[in-house]
Design a protein around this motif. Structure first.
Motif, mmCIF file in Angstrom:
data_model
loop_
_atom_site.group_PDB
_atom_site.id
_atom_site.type_symbol
_atom_site.label_atom_id
_atom_site.label_comp_id
_atom_site.label_asym_id
_atom_site.label_seq_id
_atom_site.Cartn_x
_atom_site.Cartn_y
_atom_site.Cartn_z
ATOM 1 N N MET A 28 0.886 -1.205 -0.072
ATOM 2 C CA MET A 28 0.009 0.079 0.032
ATOM 3 C C MET A 28 0.789 1.253 0.048
ATOM 4 O O MET A 28 0.548 2.153 -0.779
ATOM 5 C CB MET A 28 -0.903 -0.053 0.970
ATOM 6 C CG MET A 28 -1.762 1.091 1.168
ATOM 7 S SD MET A 28 -3.014 1.103 2.565
ATOM 8 C CE MET A 28 -2.407 2.347 3.504
ATOM 9 N N TYR A 29 1.924 1.227 0.863
ATOM 10 C CA TYR A 29 2.688 2.368 0.850
ATOM 11 C C TYR A 29 3.462 2.700 -0.479
ATOM 12 O O TYR A 29 3.677 3.752 -0.699
ATOM 13 C CB TYR A 29 3.707 2.353 2.043
ATOM 14 C CG TYR A 29 2.875 2.499 3.471
ATOM 15 C CD1 TYR A 29 2.231 3.486 3.831
ATOM 16 C CD2 TYR A 29 2.893 1.188 4.301
ATOM 17 C CE1 TYR A 29 1.547 3.607 4.959
ATOM 18 C CE2 TYR A 29 2.370 1.306 5.502
ATOM 19 C CZ TYR A 29 1.514 2.374 5.900
ATOM 20 O OH TYR A 29 0.944 2.304 7.181
ATOM 21 N N ALA A 30 4.073 1.480 -0.982
ATOM 22 C CA ALA A 30 4.792 1.552 -2.252
ATOM 23 C C ALA A 30 3.677 2.186 -3.232
ATOM 24 O O ALA A 30 4.273 2.762 -4.039
ATOM 25 C CB ALA A 30 5.171 0.223 -2.723
ATOM 26 N N ALA A 31 2.512 1.639 -3.263
ATOM 27 C CA ALA A 31 1.610 2.264 -4.512
ATOM 28 C C ALA A 31 1.301 3.698 -4.067
ATOM 29 O O ALA A 31 1.366 4.640 -5.253
ATOM 30 C CB ALA A 31 0.133 1.564 -4.344
ATOM 31 N N LEU A 32 1.455 4.288 -3.050
ATOM 32 C CA LEU A 32 1.118 5.628 -2.839
ATOM 33 C C LEU A 32 2.395 6.510 -2.839
ATOM 34 O O LEU A 32 2.352 7.564 -3.666
ATOM 35 C CB LEU A 32 0.846 5.749 -1.117
ATOM 36 C CG LEU A 32 0.903 7.523 -0.551
ATOM 37 C CD1 LEU A 32 -0.355 8.155 -1.049
ATOM 38 C CD2 LEU A 32 0.684 7.337 0.742
ATOM 39 N N LEU B 99 8.158 16.013 0.746
ATOM 40 C CA LEU B 99 7.196 17.169 1.280
ATOM 41 C C LEU B 99 5.916 16.842 1.121
ATOM 42 O O LEU B 99 4.911 17.336 1.924
ATOM 43 C CB LEU B 99 7.781 18.229 0.309
ATOM 44 C CG LEU B 99 7.111 19.470 0.624
ATOM 45 C CD1 LEU B 99 7.652 19.925 1.905
ATOM 46 C CD2 LEU B 99 7.301 20.707 -0.294
ATOM 47 N N ILE B 100 5.266 16.379 -0.119
ATOM 48 C CA ILE B 100 3.974 15.995 -0.199
ATOM 49 C C ILE B 100 3.300 15.256 0.911
ATOM 50 O O ILE B 100 2.100 15.291 1.479
ATOM 51 C CB ILE B 100 3.490 15.515 -1.423
ATOM 52 C CG1 ILE B 100 3.789 16.610 -2.746
ATOM 53 C CG2 ILE B 100 2.146 15.120 -1.622
ATOM 54 C CD1 ILE B 100 3.797 16.015 -4.088
ATOM 55 N N LEU B 101 4.186 14.075 1.122
ATOM 56 C CA LEU B 101 3.745 13.124 2.059
ATOM 57 C C LEU B 101 3.668 13.595 3.347
ATOM 58 O O LEU B 101 2.655 13.426 4.284
ATOM 59 C CB LEU B 101 4.489 11.783 2.159
ATOM 60 C CG LEU B 101 4.311 10.823 1.383
ATOM 61 C CD1 LEU B 101 5.264 9.870 1.194
ATOM 62 C CD2 LEU B 101 2.897 10.180 1.269
ATOM 63 N N ILE B 102 4.450 14.705 4.099
ATOM 64 C CA ILE B 102 4.492 15.403 5.232
ATOM 65 C C ILE B 102 3.422 16.260 5.218
ATOM 66 O O ILE B 102 2.696 16.303 6.529
ATOM 67 C CB ILE B 102 5.863 16.226 5.341
ATOM 68 C CG1 ILE B 102 7.133 15.130 5.584
ATOM 69 C CG2 ILE B 102 5.832 17.064 6.442
ATOM 70 C CD1 ILE B 102 8.378 15.780 5.619
#
Length: 52
Positions: free
Chosen positions: A1-5, A18-21
């Protein structure tokens, strides 16, 4: 899931980070401001007093 995100985010690694933060901060802010208070109003807290 995290890899797909991670793969779905645009840009270089620093921009993805930066986007994830920003996304994590937005989710945590929404939880703290709206979701948790709403859930707290649904759950009746026990009336507990501490006496010596």
């Amino acid at each position: 899931m995290y890899a797909a995100l991670w793969r779905s985010l645009p840009g270089p690694v620093w921009l993805r980070l930066l986007i994830l933060i920003v996304l994590v901060a937005a989710v945590l802010t929404a939880l703290a401001l709206w979701v948790f208070p709403w859930i707290d109003s649904l759950i009746a807290p026990l009336e507990v007093t501490v006496e010596e």
